[in-house]
Design a protein around this motif. Structure first.
Motif, PDB file in Angstrom:
ATOM      1  N   LEU A 140       1.053  12.540  -9.094  1.00  0.00           N
ATOM      2  CA  LEU A 140       0.341  13.788  -8.813  1.00  0.00           C
ATOM      3  C   LEU A 140       1.285  14.979  -8.744  1.00  0.00           C
ATOM      4  CD1 LEU A 140      -2.271  12.538  -6.203  1.00  0.00           C
ATOM      5  CD2 LEU A 140      -2.688  13.214  -8.573  1.00  0.00           C
ATOM      6  N   ARG A 141       2.477  14.797  -8.185  1.00  0.00           N
ATOM      7  CA  ARG A 141       3.456  15.891  -8.156  1.00  0.00           C
ATOM      8  C   ARG A 141       3.878  16.283  -9.567  1.00  0.00           C
ATOM      9  NH1 ARG A 141       7.181  14.200  -2.965  1.00  0.00           N
ATOM     10  NH2 ARG A 141       5.883  15.256  -1.425  1.00  0.00           N
ATOM     11  N   GLY A 142       4.059  15.294 -10.431  1.00  0.00           N
ATOM     12  CA  GLY A 142       4.388  15.577 -11.824  1.00  0.00           C
ATOM     13  C   GLY A 142       3.273  16.340 -12.516  1.00  0.00           C
ATOM     14  N   GLU A 143       2.038  15.970 -12.231  1.00  0.00           N
ATOM     15  CA  GLU A 143       0.887  16.662 -12.814  1.00  0.00           C
ATOM     16  C   GLU A 143       0.807  18.103 -12.316  1.00  0.00           C
ATOM     17  OE1 GLU A 143      -2.727  16.908 -15.097  1.00  0.00           O
ATOM     18  OE2 GLU A 143      -0.969  15.628 -15.152  1.00  0.00           O
ATOM     19  N   VAL A 144       1.064  18.323 -11.039  1.00  0.00           N
ATOM     20  CA  VAL A 144       1.055  19.688 -10.485  1.00  0.00           C
ATOM     21  C   VAL A 144       2.159  20.517 -11.141  1.00  0.00           C
ATOM     22  CG1 VAL A 144       1.531  21.035  -8.395  1.00  0.00           C
ATOM     23  CG2 VAL A 144      -0.050  19.111  -8.301  1.00  0.00           C
ATOM     24  N   ALA A 145       3.342  19.949 -11.286  1.00  0.00           N
ATOM     25  CA  ALA A 145       4.444  20.679 -11.924  1.00  0.00           C
ATOM     26  C   ALA A 145       4.097  21.028 -13.372  1.00  0.00           C
ATOM     27  CB  ALA A 145       5.725  19.851 -11.864  1.00  0.00           C
ATOM     28  N   ARG A 146       3.495  20.080 -14.094  1.00  0.00           N
ATOM     29  CA  ARG A 146       3.109  20.331 -15.484  1.00  0.00           C
ATOM     30  C   ARG A 146       2.066  21.447 -15.555  1.00  0.00           C
ATOM     31  NH1 ARG A 146      -0.802  19.497 -18.827  1.00  0.00           N
ATOM     32  NH2 ARG A 146      -2.093  18.313 -17.383  1.00  0.00           N
ATOM     33  N   LEU A 147       1.083  21.397 -14.669  1.00  0.00           N
ATOM     34  CA  LEU A 147       0.035  22.420 -14.683  1.00  0.00           C
ATOM     35  C   LEU A 147       0.572  23.795 -14.284  1.00  0.00           C
ATOM     36  CD1 LEU A 147      -2.927  20.395 -13.175  1.00  0.00           C
ATOM     37  CD2 LEU A 147      -2.689  21.205 -15.529  1.00  0.00           C
ATOM     38  N   ARG A 148       1.519  23.836 -13.345  1.00  0.00           N
ATOM     39  CA  ARG A 148       2.133  25.121 -12.975  1.00  0.00           C
ATOM     40  C   ARG A 148       2.897  25.708 -14.148  1.00  0.00           C
ATOM     41  NH1 ARG A 148       4.227  23.855  -6.857  1.00  0.00           N
ATOM     42  NH2 ARG A 148       2.253  24.338  -5.851  1.00  0.00           N
ATOM     43  N   PHE A 205       0.838  -1.202   0.000  1.00  0.00           N
ATOM     44  CA  PHE A 205       0.000   0.000   0.000  1.00  0.00           C
ATOM     45  C   PHE A 205       0.871   1.250   0.000  1.00  0.00           C
ATOM     46  CE2 PHE A 205      -2.663   3.217   2.118  1.00  0.00           C
ATOM     47  CZ  PHE A 205      -3.721   3.239   1.226  1.00  0.00           C
ATOM     48  N   ARG A 206       1.953   1.225   0.768  1.00  0.00           N
ATOM     49  CA  ARG A 206       2.872   2.375   0.808  1.00  0.00           C
ATOM     50  C   ARG A 206       3.505   2.609  -0.563  1.00  0.00           C
ATOM     51  NH1 ARG A 206       8.620   2.843   2.167  1.00  0.00           N
ATOM     52  NH2 ARG A 206       9.012   4.988   2.786  1.00  0.00           N
ATOM     53  N   ALA A 207       3.932   1.544  -1.226  1.00  0.00           N
ATOM     54  CA  ALA A 207       4.533   1.680  -2.552  1.00  0.00           C
ATOM     55  C   ALA A 207       3.516   2.249  -3.547  1.00  0.00           C
ATOM     56  CB  ALA A 207       5.049   0.325  -3.036  1.00  0.00           C
ATOM     57  N   LEU A 208       2.286   1.788  -3.447  1.00  0.00           N
ATOM     58  CA  LEU A 208       1.237   2.301  -4.323  1.00  0.00           C
ATOM     59  C   LEU A 208       1.006   3.786  -4.070  1.00  0.00           C
ATOM     60  CD1 LEU A 208      -1.108   1.714  -6.350  1.00  0.00           C
ATOM     61  CD2 LEU A 208      -2.525   1.293  -4.337  1.00  0.00           C
ATOM     62  N   GLN A 209       0.959   4.174  -2.805  1.00  0.00           N
ATOM     63  CA  GLN A 209       0.743   5.578  -2.463  1.00  0.00           C
ATOM     64  C   GLN A 209       1.915   6.455  -2.908  1.00  0.00           C
ATOM     65  OE1 GLN A 209      -2.183   6.866  -1.164  1.00  0.00           O
ATOM     66  NE2 GLN A 209      -2.827   4.819  -1.707  1.00  0.00           N
ATOM     67  N   GLN A 210       3.144   5.954  -2.797  1.00  0.00           N
ATOM     68  CA  GLN A 210       4.302   6.726  -3.250  1.00  0.00           C
ATOM     69  C   GLN A 210       4.261   6.930  -4.764  1.00  0.00           C
ATOM     70  OE1 GLN A 210       7.579   4.464  -1.541  1.00  0.00           O
ATOM     71  NE2 GLN A 210       7.978   6.138  -0.110  1.00  0.00           N
ATOM     72  N   THR A 211       3.870   5.903  -5.496  1.00  0.00           N
ATOM     73  CA  THR A 211       3.753   6.030  -6.947  1.00  0.00           C
ATOM     74  C   THR A 211       2.680   7.046  -7.306  1.00  0.00           C
ATOM     75  OG1 THR A 211       4.452   3.731  -7.220  1.00  0.00           O
ATOM     76  CG2 THR A 211       3.315   4.750  -9.079  1.00  0.00           C
ATOM     77  N   GLU A 212       1.555   6.966  -6.622  1.00  0.00           N
ATOM     78  CA  GLU A 212       0.471   7.915  -6.866  1.00  0.00           C
ATOM     79  C   GLU A 212       0.906   9.342  -6.543  1.00  0.00           C
ATOM     80  OE1 GLU A 212      -4.095   8.056  -5.487  1.00  0.00           O
ATOM     81  OE2 GLU A 212      -3.205   6.061  -5.537  1.00  0.00           O
ATOM     82  N   LEU A 213       1.652   9.509  -5.463  1.00  0.00           N
ATOM     83  CA  LEU A 213       2.151  10.828  -5.075  1.00  0.00           C
ATOM     84  C   LEU A 213       3.098  11.387  -6.137  1.00  0.00           C
ATOM     85  CD1 LEU A 213       2.400  13.084  -2.955  1.00  0.00           C
ATOM     86  CD2 LEU A 213       4.249  11.764  -1.924  1.00  0.00           C
ATOM     87  N   ALA A 214       3.982  10.555  -6.646  1.00  0.00           N
ATOM     88  CA  ALA A 214       4.915  11.004  -7.682  1.00  0.00           C
ATOM     89  C   ALA A 214       4.166  11.425  -8.945  1.00  0.00           C
ATOM     90  CB  ALA A 214       5.913   9.892  -8.008  1.00  0.00           C
TER      91      ALA A 214
END
Length: 137
Positions: free
Chosen positions: A86-94, A75-84
């Motif tokens: 989402l961070r990439g998406e935020v950077a792209r949108l910024r 579950f932690r590995a899945l959440q870390q992948t999801e976080l990465a």
């Protein structure tokens, strides 16, 4: 979630599970499960208990603890992948927002004009004038 429960063939025998958790006394098991001591002794004699009891005991054994720890790691590995992601998406949108703001500065109806200086306090705009009073005679 229910598909993560061990099947009856995956559950160790009752005696093995009890040995794994420290071979508690029948009285201790009876108290923990809210049954009689005689019931626990019968389960021990036939080396089998009702499935809910065996499932409850399974999660106390090393096998149940390992299954829970493995689930937590996955579950932690899945959440870390999801976080990465989402961070990439935020950077792209910024980046996209910065590009749009740099290219298309259309302004707003309530934006101050570039030639207008910021407003000054009223006291600085004009000196106070004495008020003339009209007196009737």
């Amino acid at each position: 979630m229910l598909n993560r429960l061990p099947t009856p063939t995956q559950l160790p025998p009752l005696g093995l599970m009890l040995d794994d958790i420290g071979a508690p006394s029948s009285a201790a098991i009876a108290k923990a499960l809210d049954v009689t001591v005689r019931t626990v002794e019968r389960w021990r004699y036939i080396d089998q208990a009702p499935r809910p009891v065996e499932l409850a005991l399974y999660w106390l054994t090393r096998w149940g603890q390992d299954a829970a720890a493995c689930e937590a790691v996955n579950f932690r590995a899945l959440q870390q992948t999801e976080l990465a992601i989402l961070r990439g998406e935020v950077a792209r949108l910024r980046g996209e927002l910065a590009r749009v703001l740099a290219v298309a500065d259309f302004g707003c109806a309530n934006d101050a004009a570039a030639t207008v200086s910021p407003a000054r306090p009223l006291e600085q705009v004009a000196p106070a004038r004495p008020v003339l009073q009209v007196v009737r005679v």
